[in-house]
Write an enzyme that holds these catalytic residues in place. Structure first.
Site, mmCIF file in Angstrom:
data_model
loop_
_atom_site.group_PDB
_atom_site.id
_atom_site.type_symbol
_atom_site.label_atom_id
_atom_site.label_comp_id
_atom_site.label_asym_id
_atom_site.label_seq_id
_atom_site.Cartn_x
_atom_site.Cartn_y
_atom_site.Cartn_z
ATOM 1 N N TYR A 79 -18.684 23.186 -15.430
ATOM 2 C CA TYR A 79 -17.439 24.104 -14.725
ATOM 3 C C TYR A 79 -17.199 25.227 -15.749
ATOM 4 C CZ TYR A 79 -12.673 24.993 -13.121
ATOM 5 O OH TYR A 79 -11.368 25.334 -12.523
ATOM 6 N N SER A 101 -0.156 15.725 -14.183
ATOM 7 C CA SER A 101 0.097 14.615 -13.197
ATOM 8 C C SER A 101 0.033 13.131 -13.924
ATOM 9 C CB SER A 101 -1.130 14.548 -12.428
ATOM 10 O OG SER A 101 -2.540 14.931 -12.896
#
Length: 315
Positions: free
Chosen positions: A145, A189
């Site tokens: 990434y 989250s």
């Protein structure tokens, strides 16, 4: 004037909010997504809009559309997602970007690339400004990434220098809010879902590492402002994030408090290459775009808790 706008990754967390905002501004929006991490439920409320269109497609494959702007958000963005298939993550950031910037070149239109604060790696300067080159491990588990996004920036800048493509690069820092996937492994989250379920809240390391959190509405506002800026500096990277820092321990304790949860905070081994601190210098965004985050952390967390509570109730 109504624009025809392509949003790759438009069914994802930030992409779905961007789709809605641009539709609200009376544009025609094409959402292109292969649904690797994007979710149909994020955009189901937009299906009744006659100016909204969905195309199931992988950006790594060529596609030929006629549009006025491109927002390229296609890429897994959480560690859980991008480490699931690291080779594909690199492909999206290289082959996918080549396809999208090639379309922008062919059409003579602007393209905005969703880059990331991860290009700074584990920073040794604080806060991070756009002039900082980063401290990145190019062989670690997060490299697919980090280095993929760094290569994407290189591609856009070279297309701009060589072919005069109108580029925009937004280095997005931690963003949170409704439409996040409950299982994406991101800290907001994770903490909220664990607290609502009454499960142990897992902090990796000592919890003293810091992050800054920007509510999704503010992030979307910055992306649209950057895309529509005609300032010469708009073709260089711009940090998008909230400069207010919190430790992971502070975040966990706050979530437990506001959810009135019985969860216990536990500490686990820290993942490899997990950065110690991450905080944007947003002076450039403020000067160039007249932008700064407007949503307070308290309000943003409250909205996020309401969203995840609704998700859990439905399940």
């Amino acid at each position: 004037m109504k624009k025809r706008i392509l949003i790759t990754g438009g069914a994802g967390f930030i992409g779905s909010h961007l789709c809605k905002r641009l539709l609200d501004q009376e544009n025609e929006v094409i959402c292109l997504d292969n649904f690797f991490t994007g979710r149909k439920e994020n955009i189901i409320g937009l299906l009744g809009n006659p100016y909204f269109e969905i195309i199931r497609h992988d950006v790594c494959l060529p596609n030929f559309l006629e549009v006025d702007q491109i927002y390229n958000l296609a890429c897994p963005a959480s560690p859980v997602s991008y480490q699931r298939d690291p080779v594909q993550t690199v492909k999206v950031s290289v082959m996918g970007v080549i396809n999208m910037v090639g379309m922008a070149k062919r059409l003579g239109i602007p393209i905005l690339q969703a880059s990331t604060s991860e290009i700074y790696g584990d920073p040794i300067t604080h806060p991070q400004s756009e002039s900082y080159w980063g401290n990145v491990n190019c062989n670690g588990p997060r490299s697919c990434y980090d280095e993929g996004k760094r290569c994407a920036e290189t591609l856009l800048c070279d297309y701009h220098r060589q072919h005069n493509v109108q580029i925009r690069i937004a280095r997005i820092f931690n963003t949170y809010g409704p439409h996040m996937d409950m299982g994406d492994g991101r800290v907001v989250s994770n903490f909220i879902v664990q607290a609502l379920k009454g499960e142990d809240i897992t902090i990796y390391g000592t919890g003293e590492q810091t992050r800054s959190f920007c509510y999704v509405d503010d992030t979307v506002d910055a992306l649209i402002r950057l895309m529509n800026s005609d300032a010469p500096e708009a073709t260089t990277p711009v940090n998008v994030g909230n400069p207010s820092e919190r430790t992971m321990r502070e975040l966990a304790e706050y979530v437990v408090e506001v959810t009135e949860s019985d969860s216990t905070i536990i500490f686990m081994e820290r993942p490899e290459d997990d950065p110690n601190q991450r905080c944007p210098d947003i002076e450039k965004a403020h000067r160039l775009l007249k932008w700064k985050p407007n949503t307070t952390f308290e309000v943003g967390i409250e909205k996020s808790i309401a969203y995840f509570r609704g998700q859990l109730n439905r399940r």
